[in-house]
Design a protein around this motif. Structure first.
Motif, PDB file in Angstrom:
ATOM      1  N   GLY A  73       0.793  -1.224   0.000  1.00 16.61           N
ATOM      2  CA  GLY A  73       0.000   0.000   0.000  1.00 16.61           C
ATOM      3  C   GLY A  73       0.822   1.268   0.000  1.00 16.61           C
ATOM      4  O   GLY A  73       0.258   2.363   0.063  1.00 16.61           O
ATOM      5  N   GLY A  74       2.144   1.143  -0.090  1.00 15.09           N
ATOM      6  CA  GLY A  74       3.010   2.299   0.049  1.00 15.09           C
ATOM      7  C   GLY A  74       3.004   3.212  -1.165  1.00 15.09           C
ATOM      8  O   GLY A  74       2.960   2.755  -2.311  1.00 15.09           O
ATOM      9  N   THR A  75       3.044   4.509  -0.918  1.00 10.53           N
ATOM     10  CA  THR A  75       3.150   5.503  -1.984  1.00 10.53           C
ATOM     11  C   THR A  75       4.460   6.297  -1.885  1.00 10.53           C
ATOM     12  O   THR A  75       4.676   7.223  -2.649  1.00 10.53           O
ATOM     13  N   GLU A  76       5.318   5.929  -0.934  1.00  8.50           N
ATOM     14  CA  GLU A  76       6.636   6.537  -0.778  1.00  8.50           C
ATOM     15  C   GLU A  76       7.641   5.435  -0.439  1.00  8.50           C
ATOM     16  O   GLU A  76       7.301   4.460   0.247  1.00  8.50           O
ATOM     17  N   PHE A  77       8.867   5.610  -0.905  1.00 10.63           N
ATOM     18  CA  PHE A  77       9.937   4.727  -0.463  1.00 10.63           C
ATOM     19  C   PHE A  77      10.326   5.075   0.967  1.00 10.63           C
ATOM     20  O   PHE A  77      10.257   6.225   1.389  1.00 10.63           O
ATOM     21  N   ASP A  78      10.742   4.056   1.703  1.00 11.01           N
ATOM     22  CA  ASP A  78      11.352   4.229   3.028  1.00 11.01           C
ATOM     23  C   ASP A  78      10.416   4.828   4.063  1.00 11.01           C
ATOM     24  O   ASP A  78      10.874   5.341   5.079  1.00 11.01           O
ATOM     25  N   ARG A  79       9.109   4.761   3.823  1.00 19.29           N
ATOM     26  CA  ARG A  79       8.159   5.261   4.806  1.00 19.29           C
ATOM     27  C   ARG A  79       7.115   4.190   5.080  1.00 19.29           C
ATOM     28  O   ARG A  79       6.524   3.624   4.150  1.00 19.29           O
ATOM     29  N   VAL A  80       6.881   3.913   6.372  1.00 17.35           N
ATOM     30  CA  VAL A  80       5.906   2.912   6.806  1.00 17.35           C
ATOM     31  C   VAL A  80       4.887   3.632   7.680  1.00 17.35           C
ATOM     32  O   VAL A  80       5.247   4.230   8.702  1.00 17.35           O
ATOM     33  N   PRO A  81       3.601   3.608   7.323  1.00 15.39           N
ATOM     34  CA  PRO A  81       2.612   4.401   8.058  1.00 15.39           C
ATOM     35  C   PRO A  81       2.323   3.850   9.448  1.00 15.39           C
ATOM     36  O   PRO A  81       2.579   2.675   9.745  1.00 15.39           O
ATOM     37  N   GLU A  82       1.807   4.702  10.292  1.00 12.61           N
ATOM     38  CA  GLU A  82       1.395   4.276  11.630  1.00 12.61           C
ATOM     39  C   GLU A  82       0.366   3.147  11.515  1.00 12.61           C
ATOM     40  O   GLU A  82      -0.523   3.164  10.665  1.00 12.61           O
ATOM     41  N   GLY A  83       0.519   2.158  12.390  1.00 13.30           N
ATOM     42  CA  GLY A  83      -0.422   1.048  12.418  1.00 13.30           C
ATOM     43  C   GLY A  83      -0.244   0.028  11.317  1.00 13.30           C
ATOM     44  O   GLY A  83      -1.105  -0.851  11.150  1.00 13.30           O
ATOM     45  N   TYR A  84       0.852   0.076  10.575  1.00 16.18           N
ATOM     46  CA  TYR A  84       1.042  -0.845   9.443  1.00 16.18           C
ATOM     47  C   TYR A  84       1.183  -2.288   9.923  1.00 16.18           C
ATOM     48  O   TYR A  84       1.937  -2.584  10.854  1.00 16.18           O
ATOM     49  N   HIS A  85       0.450  -3.186   9.274  1.00 20.72           N
ATOM     50  CA  HIS A  85       0.572  -4.629   9.480  1.00 20.72           C
ATOM     51  C   HIS A  85       0.944  -5.252   8.141  1.00 20.72           C
ATOM     52  O   HIS A  85       0.171  -5.151   7.177  1.00 20.72           O
ATOM     53  N   GLY A  86       2.111  -5.887   8.082  1.00 21.89           N
ATOM     54  CA  GLY A  86       2.454  -6.546   6.833  1.00 21.89           C
ATOM     55  C   GLY A  86       3.945  -6.744   6.657  1.00 21.89           C
ATOM     56  O   GLY A  86       4.762  -6.409   7.524  1.00 21.89           O
ATOM     57  N   PRO A  87       4.319  -7.256   5.485  1.00 18.65           N
ATOM     58  CA  PRO A  87       5.732  -7.538   5.200  1.00 18.65           C
ATOM     59  C   PRO A  87       6.482  -6.288   4.755  1.00 18.65           C
ATOM     60  O   PRO A  87       5.889  -5.254   4.433  1.00 18.65           O
ATOM     61  N   LEU A  88       7.795  -6.409   4.719  1.00 16.90           N
ATOM     62  CA  LEU A  88       8.672  -5.371   4.205  1.00 16.90           C
ATOM     63  C   LEU A  88       9.553  -5.968   3.109  1.00 16.90           C
ATOM     64  O   LEU A  88       9.889  -7.151   3.146  1.00 16.90           O
ATOM     65  N   TYR A  89       9.941  -5.112   2.169  1.00 15.11           N
ATOM     66  CA  TYR A  89      10.785  -5.532   1.054  1.00 15.11           C
ATOM     67  C   TYR A  89      11.898  -4.508   0.864  1.00 15.11           C
ATOM     68  O   TYR A  89      11.705  -3.314   1.121  1.00 15.11           O
ATOM     69  N   ALA A  90      13.032  -4.990   0.386  1.00 14.21           N
ATOM     70  CA  ALA A  90      14.125  -4.095   0.002  1.00 14.21           C
ATOM     71  C   ALA A  90      14.224  -4.054  -1.513  1.00 14.21           C
ATOM     72  O   ALA A  90      14.298  -5.102  -2.156  1.00 14.21           O
ATOM     73  N   GLU A  91      14.188  -2.854  -2.063  1.00 13.19           N
ATOM     74  CA  GLU A  91      14.520  -2.669  -3.471  1.00 13.19           C
ATOM     75  C   GLU A  91      16.008  -2.343  -3.542  1.00 13.19           C
ATOM     76  O   GLU A  91      16.471  -1.412  -2.877  1.00 13.19           O
ATOM     77  N   ILE A  92      16.758  -3.106  -4.308  1.00 13.69           N
ATOM     78  CA  ILE A  92      18.213  -2.982  -4.359  1.00 13.69           C
ATOM     79  C   ILE A  92      18.648  -2.747  -5.801  1.00 13.69           C
ATOM     80  O   ILE A  92      18.290  -3.522  -6.696  1.00 13.69           O
ATOM     81  N   CYS A  93      19.422  -1.677  -6.000  1.00 20.16           N
ATOM     82  CA  CYS A  93      19.961  -1.385  -7.327  1.00 20.16           C
ATOM     83  C   CYS A  93      21.444  -1.045  -7.178  1.00 20.16           C
ATOM     84  O   CYS A  93      21.781   0.073  -6.771  1.00 20.16           O
ATOM     85  N   PRO A  94      22.347  -1.983  -7.472  1.00 21.81           N
ATOM     86  CA  PRO A  94      23.778  -1.659  -7.437  1.00 21.81           C
ATOM     87  C   PRO A  94      24.117  -0.710  -8.591  1.00 21.81           C
ATOM     88  O   PRO A  94      23.885  -1.031  -9.746  1.00 21.81           O
ATOM     89  N   ARG A  95      24.658   0.450  -8.270  1.00 25.64           N
ATOM     90  CA  ARG A  95      24.871   1.453  -9.321  1.00 25.64           C
ATOM     91  C   ARG A  95      26.330   1.612  -9.721  1.00 25.64           C
ATOM     92  O   ARG A  95      26.602   2.050 -10.839  1.00 25.64           O
ATOM     93  N   SER A  96      27.265   1.280  -8.833  1.00 26.49           N
ATOM     94  CA  SER A  96      28.676   1.380  -9.196  1.00 26.49           C
ATOM     95  C   SER A  96      29.376   0.033  -9.245  1.00 26.49           C
ATOM     96  O   SER A  96      30.247  -0.181 -10.084  1.00 26.49           O
ATOM     97  N   PHE A  97      29.008  -0.872  -8.335  1.00 27.26           N
ATOM     98  CA  PHE A  97      29.680  -2.163  -8.244  1.00 27.26           C
ATOM     99  C   PHE A  97      28.649  -3.282  -8.146  1.00 27.26           C
ATOM    100  O   PHE A  97      27.658  -3.149  -7.428  1.00 27.26           O
ATOM    101  N   SER A  98      28.895  -4.398  -8.842  1.00 30.61           N
ATOM    102  CA  SER A  98      28.111  -5.605  -8.599  1.00 30.61           C
ATOM    103  C   SER A  98      28.499  -6.161  -7.236  1.00 30.61           C
ATOM    104  O   SER A  98      29.653  -6.046  -6.802  1.00 30.61           O
TER     105      SER A  98
END
Length: 359
Positions: free
Chosen positions: A121-146
């Protein structure tokens, strides 16, 4: 009570299973004002970065964006320039009065490893609303090094807060009057401004630039890599560096910063109008960072800088970012740099912990 939750309060949330995981949360994941989050065992290679959006889950969106799945068991290479989504081990069942913010860990940012947290349900990166119930995910993008990643690695961290914790400029000025936050004139305006140091006291080394073609970095190997294999030294005696579009730089602030025990801080970008670059704001600043009893009168902030569309001449002393200070709900039982593994206390210009000290 309001403010950022300290480690002892986060530990209580873990005990109550407000923060839970199939593999129990380890106490060494606790930082003075945040919790390190762990990668799960699967990485989804996606064709584009995305947010879940109102009423939608990340799992649903993954069905639209996934190109293929990569098992992290035994280690897998996340390739430079690609975007991955990795389910995190931790999930949340927050009370209605507690929300959270996430950020990349300092070592993650210094590798130019863009890591952002997304939630259902997120509309912003790195923000979790008050009362949130659920999983979390990491979006990962290596930009300089693998990089070589495995389950359980900790690339980002979660800071929980109850109510409004941010200090306004007047309160920030009063705090600076009681406990100097920088070792010079405090530039206060929507946070505490900090500038770049391009006038070295010794020699002419002012920073590093990531090389475009390098080997893979194993994120578990500490102090294992020669800096010259991955970085070019940036040297100047003129107090100026011309940033190249698309290049990534490690620089350092002129100011030595202090975070008093009852406060925490987060790095944020400065005004976009000041130039064609952005200071990447990886990492939270924990209570005790640079605090005198914890090992020094201020620590300089390492700056992760990326230039955008046009070459830009960065000048010594130019303001490039700001620190947003917040109040703690309580002083943490253990401060940054005091009895815990604090890699960057008392730092100057310094690469991530994966590199051996420059000769």
């Amino acid at each position: 009570m309001t403010g950022v939750l300290p480690s002892q309060a986060i530990a209580q949330l873990i005990d109550r299973r407000v923060i839970d995981a199939p593999i129990p949360v380890h106490r060494d994941q606790l930082q003075p004002a945040s919790l390190d989050l762990r990668l799960g065992s699967i990485a989804y290679r996606v064709r584009a970065s995305f947010l879940a959006g109102h009423g939608k889950s990340v799992a649903e969106r993954l069905e639209d964006f996934t190109m293929h799945k990569v098992s992290l068991d035994g280690g897998a290479v996340l390739e430079k320039g690609c975007v991955y989504v990795v389910p995190l081990m931790e999930r949340l069942a927050l009370p209605a009065d507690i929300g959270a913010a996430a950020n990349a860990k300092s070592s993650t940012g210094r590798l130019d490893l863009l890591t952002r947290t997304i939630a259902d349900g997120g509309t912003e990166f790195d923000r979790v609303p008050e009362g949130y119930h659920g999983p979390l995910y990491a979006e990962i993008c290596p930009r300089s090094f693998s990089v070589l990643a495995r389950p359980g690695m900790r690339l980002n961290q979660l800071r929980l807060r109850r109510g409004e914790a941010r200090l306004g400029d007047d309160a920030l000025a009063r705090l600076h009057g009681r406990t100097p936050l920088v070792d010079g004139t405090a530039v206060i305006g929507d946070g505490l401004g900090f500038s770049v140091d391009l006038g070295p006291g010794r020699g002419d080394l002012v920073g590093y630039r990531a090389k475009p073609h390098t080997g893979v970095i194993d994120l578990d190997r500490i102090g294992a890599y020669a800096p010259e294999a991955f970085w070019e030294e940036i040297r100047t005696r003129r107090g100026q560096v011309i940033l190249d579009p698309g290049a990534f730089y490690i620089l350092v602030s002129r100011e030595a910063v202090t975070i008093p025990p009852g406060h925490a801080a987060e790095m944020a970008p400065y005004l976009a109008m000041v130039g064609e670059f952005r200071v990447h704001y990886a990492g939270f600043f924990d209570p005790g960072f640079g605090y005198a009893p914890a090992g020094g009168a201020g620590s300089r902030g390492v700056l992760e800088v990326r230039c955008h569309e046009a070459p830009f001449a960065l000048e010594d002393g130019q303001i490039v970012g700001r620190l947003i200070y917040e109040t703690m709900e309580e002083i943490p039982e253990q401060l940054y740099g005091s009895g815990i593994a604090s890699n960057y206390q008392g730092q100057g210009l310094k690469l991530s912990k994966h590199f051996s000290p420059a000769s």
